[in-house]
Write a protein that holds these residues in place. Structure first.
Motif, short mmCIF file in Angstrom:
data_model
loop_
_atom_site.label_atom_id
_atom_site.label_comp_id
_atom_site.label_asym_id
_atom_site.label_seq_id
_atom_site.Cartn_x
_atom_site.Cartn_y
_atom_site.Cartn_z
N VAL A 5 45.77 38.79 39.52
CA VAL A 5 44.79 38.02 40.23
C VAL A 5 44.08 37.07 39.62
N VAL A 6 43.73 37.61 38.45
CA VAL A 6 43.04 36.55 37.38
C VAL A 6 43.86 35.32 37.03
N ARG A 7 45.10 35.67 36.79
CA ARG A 7 45.96 34.61 36.47
C ARG A 7 46.05 33.28 37.73
N ALA A 8 46.03 33.90 38.88
CA ALA A 8 46.08 33.11 40.31
C ALA A 8 44.60 32.14 40.08
N ALA A 9 43.55 32.96 39.63
CA ALA A 9 42.11 32.23 39.51
C ALA A 9 42.34 31.20 38.43
N ARG A 10 42.73 31.45 37.28
CA ARG A 10 42.95 30.42 36.16
C ARG A 10 43.65 29.24 36.78
N ARG A 11 44.81 29.38 37.62
CA ARG A 11 45.45 28.22 38.20
C ARG A 11 44.47 27.47 38.84
N VAL A 12 43.71 27.96 39.82
CA VAL A 12 42.61 27.14 40.35
C VAL A 12 41.78 26.42 39.70
N LEU A 13 41.34 26.99 38.69
CA LEU A 13 40.53 26.37 37.62
C LEU A 13 41.25 25.24 36.92
N ALA A 14 42.49 25.34 36.55
CA ALA A 14 43.30 24.50 35.90
C ALA A 14 43.71 23.38 37.00
N ARG A 67 33.68 32.46 38.28
CA ARG A 67 33.08 34.04 38.45
C ARG A 67 33.97 35.18 38.42
N LEU A 68 35.25 34.94 38.94
CA LEU A 68 36.25 35.97 38.92
C LEU A 68 36.69 36.18 37.46
N VAL A 69 37.00 34.93 36.67
CA VAL A 69 37.68 34.90 35.41
C VAL A 69 36.55 35.58 34.44
N ASP A 70 35.29 35.14 34.74
CA ASP A 70 34.31 35.65 33.84
C ASP A 70 34.16 36.98 33.87
N ARG A 71 33.83 37.59 34.86
CA ARG A 71 33.73 38.79 35.10
C ARG A 71 34.81 39.91 34.60
N TYR A 72 36.13 39.23 35.02
CA TYR A 72 37.13 39.95 34.24
C TYR A 72 37.49 40.15 32.85
N GLU A 73 37.06 38.82 32.08
CA GLU A 73 36.99 38.77 30.80
C GLU A 73 35.93 39.73 30.14
N ALA A 74 34.64 39.68 30.88
CA ALA A 74 33.94 40.44 30.31
C ALA A 74 34.15 42.16 30.53
N ALA A 75 34.99 42.46 31.51
CA ALA A 75 35.38 43.90 31.79
C ALA A 75 36.24 44.17 30.76
N VAL A 76 37.22 43.23 30.26
CA VAL A 76 38.22 43.30 29.22
C VAL A 76 37.63 43.81 28.02
N ARG A 77 36.47 42.90 27.56
CA ARG A 77 35.72 43.29 26.36
C ARG A 77 35.13 44.50 26.36
N ALA A 78 34.78 45.18 27.55
CA ALA A 78 34.08 46.40 27.73
C ALA A 78 35.19 47.52 27.69
#
Length: 286
Positions: A272-281, A245-256
């Protein structure tokens, strides 16, 4: 995927080798060093070499061998280099020159065996003060080096250190090797073995502390330790959902056109999002 668990198996116990692959570890380390008496090392090398040569590459459990220091280790490496071998653990690595010497030995053997040069990885084991101080140079000594390890029993004996139950005496050493690994762009170090395999609660506390520090795997001396280690290094469904959810929200914010947002009162930026991506990976790999 990068292993979460590394299960040590004595190289002079052929009856344990086949069983080890089915214990559920992400990687097995067949030990030709401390686990094998001096009088049995040549025989163990020969039988481990035959066993490794008979394995099929690409299985779910990565196959590693811990070799002896110096010339004996070079002989070990020549003997066990085979298509199924993922890598070798260098016992008592003293410095980058040790890594480069082993690199040359492995390259020669890979050419002779028809293995792509550089495919067999190396994990130096740092077991004295000099090796720990040389960790940055060791980590960068060869592209083969994928992760470092600390031999804490030998290191504590070298330093006269007596760690307490919370292991805080080891924090500076563990952090130093973690920093050296990150600076070299390699995987985080392999967490040290926990010698009391009967105390699952203490192992869990210790492994969770390693995870908070930045470690992502641990060596084990007994199969009973594997579930605890896997639990500590595997993101929970709740952690995965929050990270996604954090990655999705951040990517939407970047697009905006936004570079920062808030999440439950916390500022969220790329770090912060880089750490979240590590969790997903990590979760997706499992």
């Amino acid at each position: 995927m990068a292993p979460r668990s590394w299960l040590y198996v004595p190289g002079d116990r052929p009856s344990l080798l086949e069983k080890a692959l089915a214990r559920g570890a992400d990687a097995v380390i067949v030990d030709l060093e401390d686990a094998v008496p001096a009088t049995a090392k040549e025989a163990a090398r020969d039988q481990v070499a035959r066993w490794v040569a008979a394995q099929r590459p690409g299985g779910p459990c990565a196959l590693w061998v811990r070799i002896n220091p110096g010339a004996a280790g070079h002989a070990d490496a020549r003997a066990v280099a085979a298509p199924a071998l993922a890598g070798v653990v260098m016992a008592k690595c003293a410095g980058p020159e040790d890594v480069r010497a082993l690199d040359a030995v492995l390259a020669e053997r890979e050419r002779a065996a028809g293995i792509a040069v550089g495919r067999i990885e190396v994990s130096p084991l740092l077991e004295d003060a000099g090796a720990v101080l040389a960790a940055p140079a060791i980590a960068a000594a060869s592209p083969r080096v994928r992760q470092l390890q600390i031999g804490e029993a030998d290191l504590c004996a070298d330093l006269g250190m007596e760690p307490g139950p919370d292991e805080r005496e080891l924090l500076a050493l563990r952090t130093h090797v973690l920093l050296a690994s990150a600076a070299a762009g390699i995987r985080p170090p392999v967490g040290p073995v926990f010698t009391d395999y009967r105390d699952a609660d203490a192992l869990r506390r210790s492994t969770q502390a390693l995870r908070r520090l930045g470690y992502r795997s641990r060596a084990c001396i007994h199969p009973s330790q594997l579930p605890v280690v896997h639990e500590a290094f595997t993101p929970t469904p709740t952690e995965m959902d929050r990270a996604r959810r954090l990655v999705d929200r951040y990517e939407a914010a970047v697009r905006a056109g936004q570079g920062v947002l808030t999440d439950d009162g916390r500022m969220v930026d790329e770090a912060v999002v880089r750490a979240a991506r590590r969790v997903l990976a990590a979760g997706e790999a499992v």
